[in-house]
Design a protein around this motif. Structure first.
Motif, PDB file in Angstrom:
ATOM      1  N   PRO A  63      41.808  54.048  13.879  1.00 31.83           N
ATOM      2  CA  PRO A  63      40.234  53.787  14.551  1.00 31.83           C
ATOM      3  C   PRO A  63      39.182  53.617  13.970  1.00 31.83           C
ATOM      4  O   PRO A  63      39.139  53.786  12.717  1.00 31.83           O
ATOM      5  CB  PRO A  63      40.427  55.459  15.231  1.00 31.83           C
ATOM      6  N   VAL A  64      38.047  52.791  14.878  1.00 35.49           N
ATOM      7  CA  VAL A  64      37.256  52.153  14.158  1.00 35.49           C
ATOM      8  C   VAL A  64      35.613  52.843  14.931  1.00 35.49           C
ATOM      9  O   VAL A  64      35.516  52.949  16.233  1.00 35.49           O
ATOM     10  CB  VAL A  64      37.073  50.589  14.167  1.00 35.49           C
ATOM     11  N   ALA A  65      34.696  53.665  14.516  1.00 34.74           N
ATOM     12  CA  ALA A  65      33.433  53.914  15.136  1.00 34.74           C
ATOM     13  C   ALA A  65      32.497  52.844  15.130  1.00 34.74           C
ATOM     14  O   ALA A  65      32.575  51.614  14.230  1.00 34.74           O
ATOM     15  CB  ALA A  65      32.912  55.791  14.209  1.00 34.74           C
ATOM     16  N   GLN A  66      32.068  53.070  16.792  1.00 37.41           N
ATOM     17  CA  GLN A  66      30.944  51.720  16.330  1.00 37.41           C
ATOM     18  C   GLN A  66      29.590  51.256  15.340  1.00 37.41           C
ATOM     19  O   GLN A  66      29.793  53.119  15.054  1.00 37.41           O
ATOM     20  CB  GLN A  66      29.898  51.862  17.780  1.00 37.41           C
ATOM     21  N   ASP A  67      29.311  50.727  14.857  1.00 41.57           N
ATOM     22  CA  ASP A  67      28.517  49.980  13.555  1.00 41.57           C
ATOM     23  C   ASP A  67      29.510  50.667  12.719  1.00 41.57           C
ATOM     24  O   ASP A  67      28.308  51.139  11.526  1.00 41.57           O
ATOM     25  CB  ASP A  67      27.455  50.464  14.416  1.00 41.57           C
ATOM     26  N   SER A  68      29.922  50.747  12.347  1.00 43.85           N
ATOM     27  CA  SER A  68      30.802  51.416  10.935  1.00 43.85           C
ATOM     28  C   SER A  68      31.622  50.478   9.827  1.00 43.85           C
ATOM     29  O   SER A  68      32.031  50.587   8.607  1.00 43.85           O
ATOM     30  CB  SER A  68      31.412  52.356  11.128  1.00 43.85           C
ATOM     31  N   ILE A  69      31.763  49.261  10.180  1.00 47.90           N
ATOM     32  CA  ILE A  69      32.365  47.925   9.520  1.00 47.90           C
ATOM     33  C   ILE A  69      31.178  47.327   9.602  1.00 47.90           C
ATOM     34  O   ILE A  69      30.524  46.691   9.914  1.00 47.90           O
ATOM     35  CB  ILE A  69      32.919  46.965  10.512  1.00 47.90           C
ATOM     36  N   ALA A  70      31.151  46.723   7.537  1.00 45.67           N
ATOM     37  CA  ALA A  70      30.300  46.077   7.344  1.00 45.67           C
ATOM     38  C   ALA A  70      30.719  44.788   7.294  1.00 45.67           C
ATOM     39  O   ALA A  70      31.799  44.541   5.836  1.00 45.67           O
ATOM     40  CB  ALA A  70      30.033  46.726   5.517  1.00 45.67           C
ATOM     41  N   SER A  71      29.969  44.051   7.593  1.00 43.95           N
ATOM     42  CA  SER A  71      30.214  43.172   7.895  1.00 43.95           C
ATOM     43  C   SER A  71      29.703  41.893   7.244  1.00 43.95           C
ATOM     44  O   SER A  71      28.285  41.791   7.282  1.00 43.95           O
ATOM     45  CB  SER A  71      30.784  41.834   9.078  1.00 43.95           C
TER      46      SER A  71
END
Length: 146
Positions: A63-71
């Motif tokens: 599960p991934v929170a909104q705006d939490s992946i550094a892409s």
């Protein structure tokens, strides 16, 4: 006076710049995290551009929170070099949900022709780096910026 305001409003409106195509399909491999078809969508406003990647074939490992992946999306420039689009924009995703990152901002020059094949997408999710690479050139072809 109203006419002067209308003219001023037109003067301040940003010029529309176009990128073609606006979307392209790639086949991506993300190692143990899966792979498959993904869509890249591009927008442009002058020298600024954004890229969004979505894929129902590549899924969130946790599960991934909104705006939490550094892409960091790196696209290869025709003629040499590359352009990087990076940020932490993503919707919230449950385990197994389709992956979507972006819009990721970057800087482009008029005439830039950018291709995913030869570049990469790196996503850092809770300290785990997931690297995806296109396995063939994108279709229908490279993004060409005005």
């Amino acid at each position: 006076m109203a006419g002067a305001l209308a003219v001023t409003g037109l003067t301040l409106a940003p010029t529309a710049a176009a990128v073609t195509p606006q979307s392209a399909t790639i086949n991506a491999s993300c190692g143990i995290f899966g792979g498959g078809t993904a869509t890249l969508t591009a927008t442009q406003s002058g020298g600024s551009a954004t890229m969004t990647l979505t894929s129902s074939a590549i899924t969130a490992p946790v599960p991934v929170a909104q705006d939490s992946i550094a892409s960091t999306l790196t696209l290869v420039r025709a003629g040499g070099g590359s352009v990087v689009f990076s940020g932490t924009r993503n919707p919230a995703m449950n385990t197994g949900a389709p992956v979507s990152v972006g819009p990721l901002p970057g800087t482009v020059a008029s005439g830039d022709s950018l291709e995913a094949y030869g570049g990469s997408l790196k996503m850092v999710i809770f300290g785990v780096t997931v690297t995806c690479k296109a396995t063939a050139p994108q279709a229908p072809g490279p993004f060409v910026f005005d």
